[in-house]
Enzyme design. Sequence first.
Site, PDB file in Angstrom:
ATOM      1  N   CYS A 114       0.812  -1.226   0.000  1.00  0.00           N
ATOM      2  CA  CYS A 114       0.000   0.000   0.000  1.00  0.00           C
ATOM      3  C   CYS A 114       0.844   1.273   0.000  1.00  0.00           C
ATOM      4  O   CYS A 114       0.322   2.357  -0.246  1.00  0.00           O
ATOM      5  CB  CYS A 114      -0.955  -0.008   1.186  1.00  0.00           C
ATOM      6  N   HIS A 254      -3.525   7.056   2.364  1.00  0.00           N
ATOM      7  CA  HIS A 254      -3.872   5.721   1.865  1.00  0.00           C
ATOM      8  C   HIS A 254      -5.235   5.342   2.452  1.00  0.00           C
ATOM      9  O   HIS A 254      -5.526   5.617   3.609  1.00  0.00           O
ATOM     10  CB  HIS A 254      -2.803   4.719   2.308  1.00  0.00           C
ATOM     11  N   ASN A 284     -10.105  -0.341  -0.628  1.00  0.00           N
ATOM     12  CA  ASN A 284      -8.650  -0.226  -0.615  1.00  0.00           C
ATOM     13  C   ASN A 284      -8.102  -0.794  -1.930  1.00  0.00           C
ATOM     14  O   ASN A 284      -8.110  -2.003  -2.150  1.00  0.00           O
ATOM     15  CB  ASN A 284      -8.114  -1.012   0.592  1.00  0.00           C
TER      16      ASN A 284
HETATM   17  O1  UT7 Z   1      -3.837  -1.360   3.423  1.00  0.00           O
HETATM   18  C1  UT7 Z   1      -2.834  -2.101   4.019  1.00  0.00           C
HETATM   19  C2  UT7 Z   1      -2.839  -1.953   5.484  1.00  0.00           C
HETATM   20  N1  UT7 Z   1      -4.028  -2.556   6.023  1.00  0.00           N
HETATM   21  C3  UT7 Z   1      -4.667  -1.914   6.971  1.00  0.00           C
HETATM   22  O2  UT7 Z   1      -4.306  -0.828   7.334  1.00  0.00           O
HETATM   23  C4  UT7 Z   1      -5.832  -2.633   7.629  1.00  0.00           C
HETATM   24  C5  UT7 Z   1      -5.744  -2.505   9.119  1.00  0.00           C
HETATM   25  N2  UT7 Z   1      -6.774  -3.232   9.813  1.00  0.00           N
HETATM   26  C6  UT7 Z   1      -8.070  -2.861   9.779  1.00  0.00           C
HETATM   27  O3  UT7 Z   1      -8.432  -1.946   9.071  1.00  0.00           O
HETATM   28  C7  UT7 Z   1      -9.031  -3.563  10.685  1.00  0.00           C
HETATM   29  O4  UT7 Z   1      -8.324  -4.385  11.565  1.00  0.00           O
HETATM   30  C8  UT7 Z   1     -10.094  -4.427   9.937  1.00  0.00           C
HETATM   31  C9  UT7 Z   1     -11.083  -3.529   9.228  1.00  0.00           C
HETATM   32  C10 UT7 Z   1      -9.409  -5.351   8.941  1.00  0.00           C
HETATM   33  C11 UT7 Z   1     -10.886  -5.274  10.939  1.00  0.00           C
HETATM   34  O5  UT7 Z   1     -11.486  -4.430  11.905  1.00  0.00           O
HETATM   35  P1  UT7 Z   1     -11.306  -4.744  13.462  1.00  0.00           P
HETATM   36  O6  UT7 Z   1     -12.101  -3.746  14.192  1.00  0.00           O
HETATM   37  O7  UT7 Z   1      -9.822  -4.779  13.737  1.00  0.00           O
HETATM   38  O8  UT7 Z   1     -11.946  -6.170  13.580  1.00  0.00           O
HETATM   39  P2  UT7 Z   1     -11.275  -7.519  14.077  1.00  0.00           P
HETATM   40  O9  UT7 Z   1     -10.339  -8.054  13.030  1.00  0.00           O
HETATM   41  O10 UT7 Z   1     -10.758  -7.290  15.442  1.00  0.00           O
HETATM   42  O11 UT7 Z   1     -12.545  -8.444  14.132  1.00  0.00           O
HETATM   43  C12 UT7 Z   1     -13.624  -8.172  15.021  1.00  0.00           C
HETATM   44  C13 UT7 Z   1     -14.694  -9.229  14.792  1.00  0.00           C
HETATM   45  C14 UT7 Z   1     -14.147 -10.644  14.777  1.00  0.00           C
HETATM   46  O12 UT7 Z   1     -15.079 -11.470  15.407  1.00  0.00           O
HETATM   47  P3  UT7 Z   1     -14.805 -11.985  16.915  1.00  0.00           P
HETATM   48  O13 UT7 Z   1     -13.518 -12.731  16.817  1.00  0.00           O
HETATM   49  O14 UT7 Z   1     -14.708 -10.731  17.723  1.00  0.00           O
HETATM   50  O15 UT7 Z   1     -16.004 -12.814  17.178  1.00  0.00           O
HETATM   51  C15 UT7 Z   1     -14.100 -10.976  13.311  1.00  0.00           C
HETATM   52  O16 UT7 Z   1     -14.253 -12.360  13.059  1.00  0.00           O
HETATM   53  O17 UT7 Z   1     -15.305  -9.020  13.520  1.00  0.00           O
HETATM   54  C16 UT7 Z   1     -15.306 -10.241  12.795  1.00  0.00           C
HETATM   55  N3  UT7 Z   1     -15.216  -9.930  11.383  1.00  0.00           N
HETATM   56  C17 UT7 Z   1     -16.295  -9.655  10.621  1.00  0.00           C
HETATM   57  N4  UT7 Z   1     -17.597  -9.594  10.908  1.00  0.00           N
HETATM   58  C18 UT7 Z   1     -18.451  -9.255   9.929  1.00  0.00           C
HETATM   59  C19 UT7 Z   1     -14.113  -9.847  10.587  1.00  0.00           C
HETATM   60  N5  UT7 Z   1     -14.454  -9.526   9.343  1.00  0.00           N
HETATM   61  C20 UT7 Z   1     -15.801  -9.394   9.343  1.00  0.00           C
HETATM   62  C21 UT7 Z   1     -16.727  -9.054   8.335  1.00  0.00           C
HETATM   63  N6  UT7 Z   1     -18.044  -9.000   8.680  1.00  0.00           N
HETATM   64  N7  UT7 Z   1     -16.377  -8.788   7.067  1.00  0.00           N
END
Ligand code: UT7
Length: 348
Positions: A114, A254, A284
């Site tokens: 990215c 980004h 993204n």
């Molecule tokens: O561009 C390159 C660099 N990348 C980034 O900068 C991305 C950085 N990370 C993020 O933007 C965030 O971490 C995400 C958007 C990817 C995820 O958001 P989060 O608030 O960190 O969620 P999480 O990964 O902690 O997941 C929270 C919950 C999980 O469930 P449990 O384990 O709490 O029961 C996931 O399984 O959300 C669940 N989850 C979803 N639920 C519904 C993960 N993906 C989804 C989804 N829909 N698509």
Amino acid sequence: MNHAAITAVGAFLPEDRLTNHDLEKMVDTSDEWIRSRTGIRERRILWDKDKATAYMATEAAKEVLERRGIGPEEIDAILVATVTPDMLFPSTACLVQTALGAPNAWGFDILAACSGFLYALTTGVQFIESGRHKKVLVIGGDKMSSILNFKDRNTCVLFGDGAAAVLLEPNTEGNGILDTVHRIDGSNWPALQMPGGGSLHPPSHETIEQEMHYIQQEGRTVFKVAVKAMADVSAEIMARNGLTGDDIRYLVPHQANLRIIDATARRMGITSDKVMINIDRYGNTTAGTIPLCLYDWQDDLRKGDNLVLAAFGGGFTWGASYVKWAYDGANVATEQEAVASEYGRNGV
Ligand code: UT7
């Protein structure tokens, strides 16, 4: 010394939209979850299997040439930032060169996830500042759908396809890309990767069965580092150029996550009206995000505007660039002619 300035921007976005509601039918997710966690509403997908990153990059480059009013023979170098090249080699830059018909250009691809566009921009700047080249095309683009697992809700909701390109030329008016802070840190590399297809895990039945040809991300780990790192480099580049929030016309971040963007803007002391955001429409697009923002806002930009471009991505890679915009967007041709004649007069 001449600075290197952006003198035109072009873009290509596939027509097909994939909305959060479409994704609700594909994986266990919801529009509410995606919007509140990321800011994304829809993304573009290049479903055509015969077209990939080089096609999008070429279309974006063609628009740059058209807007700038120059022919492909004037291009000295083509740099393409991407993690989704059409193939490992030849480079996407070679494919763009031949599709454009740019007989005097050389070029290569840059792989920095990215942060790829920022790194490519900085590389292009060196060729202009050294006086070696007069016109360098810098392109950022990715067909992320080609490496997305549409069964993995952790990743498939985040990304989209698209490309954008800029032209770099010498500038004698003190405008252009004035400063850059770039970093890499490989210690967290497993947090964001596509493990298969390289020399460590060449394609095999096993790599396919183990789904190693898809992007894999530990979102929480990446988020924690990204939210601090992108804000840190943005604050650092402002401090060392004596800039306060009031001096900044736009943050060009980004587009990975609205919460990371907000944190960076807060740290820079700027309000949300000074932040370019199109993640809601495109998701993204990896190397495409920053030039796509410049494309969408170009009519609004004025000569002398201070911009901070900031990125964070897999590797980890991150950085920020301080740009003094070189032309009035609403008046592209006239301003670009001015830039061109300036540099002609100075015999660069
Ligand atoms: O561009 C390159 C660099 N990348 C980034 O900068 C991305 C950085 N990370 C993020 O933007 C965030 O971490 C995400 C958007 C990817 C995820 O958001 P989060 O608030 O960190 O969620 P999480 O990964 O902690 O997941 C929270 C919950 C999980 O469930 P449990 O384990 O709490 O029961 C996931 O399984 O959300 C669940 N989850 C979803 N639920 C519904 C993960 N993906 C989804 C989804 N829909 N698509």
